[in-house]
Design an enzyme around this catalytic site. Structure first.
Site, PDB file in Angstrom:
ATOM      1  N   GLU A 145      34.792  18.501  -7.528  1.00 37.02           N
ATOM      2  CA  GLU A 145      34.318  17.334  -8.286  1.00 37.02           C
ATOM      3  C   GLU A 145      33.988  17.677  -9.735  1.00 37.02           C
ATOM      4  OE1 GLU A 145      31.819  14.204  -6.685  1.00 37.02           O
ATOM      5  OE2 GLU A 145      31.871  15.235  -4.758  1.00 37.02           O
ATOM      6  N   GLU A 204      31.854   6.031  -1.051  1.00 38.21           N
ATOM      7  CA  GLU A 204      32.357   6.687  -2.271  1.00 38.21           C
ATOM      8  C   GLU A 204      33.867   6.915  -2.105  1.00 38.21           C
ATOM      9  OE1 GLU A 204      31.676  10.932  -2.396  1.00 38.21           O
ATOM     10  OE2 GLU A 204      31.099  10.874  -4.522  1.00 38.21           O
ATOM     11  N   LYS A 260      28.946   8.568 -11.478  1.00 41.16           N
ATOM     12  CA  LYS A 260      28.174   9.601 -10.769  1.00 41.16           C
ATOM     13  C   LYS A 260      27.624  10.661 -11.718  1.00 41.16           C
ATOM     14  CE  LYS A 260      28.676  12.592  -6.656  1.00 41.16           C
ATOM     15  NZ  LYS A 260      29.650  12.895  -5.561  1.00 41.16           N
ATOM     16  N   ASN A 291      33.697   9.515 -11.365  1.00 38.78           N
ATOM     17  CA  ASN A 291      33.490   9.118  -9.974  1.00 38.78           C
ATOM     18  C   ASN A 291      32.564   7.898 -10.043  1.00 38.78           C
ATOM     19  OD1 ASN A 291      32.934   8.892  -7.267  1.00 38.78           O
ATOM     20  ND2 ASN A 291      32.600  11.095  -6.948  1.00 38.78           N
ATOM     21  N   ASN A 297      30.736  11.159   0.750  1.00 38.63           N
ATOM     22  CA  ASN A 297      31.770  11.967   1.404  1.00 38.63           C
ATOM     23  C   ASN A 297      31.164  13.350   1.574  1.00 38.63           C
ATOM     24  OD1 ASN A 297      34.762  10.777   1.412  1.00 38.63           O
ATOM     25  ND2 ASN A 297      33.717   9.982  -0.402  1.00 38.63           N
ATOM     26  N   CYS A 334      26.798   9.594  -3.310  1.00 41.56           N
ATOM     27  CA  CYS A 334      26.867  10.846  -2.552  1.00 41.56           C
ATOM     28  C   CYS A 334      25.748  11.822  -2.934  1.00 41.56           C
ATOM     29  CB  CYS A 334      28.251  11.460  -2.723  1.00 41.56           C
ATOM     30  SG  CYS A 334      28.594  12.767  -1.508  1.00 41.56           S
TER      31      CYS A 334
END
Lengths: 313, 313
Positions: free
Chosen positions: A147, A47, A128, A111, A198, A173
């Site tokens: 995020e 990612e 994501k 993302n 991550n 992730c």
């Protein structure tokens, strides 16, 4: 019957904030060559593979924040990945931060991961869905996890793509912890789920030992693979990055849930496994034959309700 | 903050076809006394705890088949469990085969579990949703797995019950492999999921090593516990029963997904753990804070579709 494809996870060691994208792409093409030398025809990168994990910082300067995003794919900086993909006949999964302006002129941030086939064509995109962390600066945290502030929730669902001899799915992730992620792809007969992550070694808000966090990383992917009879490839950004120790543990997991390849460093490291895409067929035909055994009339709360509701006291 | 309850899994070794229910109930009350002596206030027995696992046989004589079912609960034969429960102040989960005639006179059969509180009152009932196996005799199998023939699909969903200081959920055997089972109870803020199982050591229709089958048993429960921040208690019927080797591995699993107590025999065996029902709270408040992180708009296929549908070739 077997449908073989040799797959690599290309774990990245730390990317410091100052490292240029050219430098990172060079590390990634080096690993693609290495993976190809070991027979791989598909490479899974982490990612946000092109930059440091910048949501750990509260970045108020918009131009500086924007510099972590890609506004085109490929770009001049990422073109070498596509060129080498074409030269070697190696497909790849790439996680990156996506920025564009929509038709109303609004700036959009996701993302994102893309899937590139062995002719270097982008054949799939995922944004994501399960953004972890928080949306605004929280000064009590030892590091941020912004995020929810730096990205919108993905708007593409969990699509799968028939390419490279199989049905390919992607997530990113935190998505890997959610059984819904795996099941939605399982409902589409997925053969390989690719994901980059991550994840800090330490929990920033609760006491939780590093070994437990690694167990959670692996058990989520192993259960997701087994319960859907799919391969899983999880690739970490690892090592001490921006002052935060990032979990390694990249792995390739068989449809039996077994880890068949495991990274043992927190550095740039390529792991490889030969994946028979039919290995999970017996699972999907027997214990997890969805058509025979699933009972959707009992599952309503999963899609009717977002949060948990306890019974009355 | 903590809400402590000491819980036992009371694994049963083999029950042969000829063994009387009185004899089995004696084994069970012996284990309840033993568990109580170790501090337990809640005992989890296996699936079909009162009889051998009779779906391994094709039983054509209806009276003989009926003899494996309970038509009342408690009955004269099971009353000692309730009497001892009341005497000791120990609640229990009991799996058994349920038979009754409905208002139309139709004979109904379910694979059922009940929850009995520390005053020996039945406070919850569950009927197995995910029936494995097959509905009719299959002569090519080394042993049968006729659950789909001997039981109807459970019609009670996955209810939870507020009792004994927490929110209690139940499922049975094959249910534990399905993330939907766990999630539907997680959506109701469950604190402990209790389940009994009868699982052969060997797969009767595919080559699969015993160690892999034990891994699948545990990984399904560990992921289900972690992903919902709940305790799990899985209790086996174990050992060589009716000529089939049955998997042991009874365990108590913390909301972290860690196995904190594990049976090491294939015989009658009591394992005990002190369970803080608040241990999973940090999980439900952070990484699996459903209200903050779940995205039901992306989960539609889970409840819209029973079987998997692959993308077009």
């Amino acid at each position: 019957m077997s449908r073989l494809i040799t797959v690599a996870a290309a774990q990245l060691g730390p990317i410091e904030r100052e490292e240029s994208k050219d430098s990172v792409v060079k590390r990634m093409t080096d690993m693609m060559r290495h993976a190809h030398g070991r027979g791989a025809r598909l490479v899974v990168y982490p990612e946000m593979a092109l930059t440091t994990f910048f949501p750990r910082w509260h970045i108020e300067d918009e131009a500086e924040l924007d510099s972590f995003y890609e506004t085109e794919m490929p770009s001049a900086q990422t073109q070498p990945l596509f060129d080498l993909s074409k030269e070697l006949g190696v497909g790849f999964y790439l996680g990156y931060s996506e920025l564009f302006h929509d038709e109303t002129g609004k700036k959009r941030r996701f993302n994102t991961a893309i899937l590139v086939n062995q002719q270097a064509e982008i054949v799939g995109k995922y944004r994501k869905v399960h953004l972890p962390g928080h949306a605004t600066y929280e000064p009590e945290r030892p590091w941020q996890h912004l995020e929810k502030g730096y990205f919108e929730v993905g708007d593409l669902g969990f699509p799968v793509f028939r390419t490279m001899g199989g049905v390919m799915g992607m997530c990113l992730c935190n998505d890997r912890r959610w059984p819904e992620t795996w099941r939605v792809m399982g409902m589409q007969d997925v053969d390989i789920v690719m994901l980059g992550y991550n994840t800090p070694v330490y929990n920033s808000v609760a006491a939780e030992s590093p070994h437990l966090r690694m167990f959670h990383n692996h058990v989520s992917m192993q259960a997701g693979a087994y319960q859907n009879g799919t391969w899983a490839v999880g690739t970490a950004k690892a090592g001490m990055e921006g002052g935060v120790d990032m979990m390694a543990g990249s792995c390739i997991i068989a449809p039996t849930g077994e880890i068949v390849a495991l990274a043992t460093t927190s550095e740039d490291e390529v792991i490889v496994a030969e994946c028979d895409l039919d290995r999970g067929r017996y699972i999907r035909d027997t214990v997890f034959n969805f058509d025979q055994h699933r009972r959707i009339e009992a599952y309503g709360l999963i899609t009717e309700r977002t949060g948990a509701v306890a019974p009355p006291e």
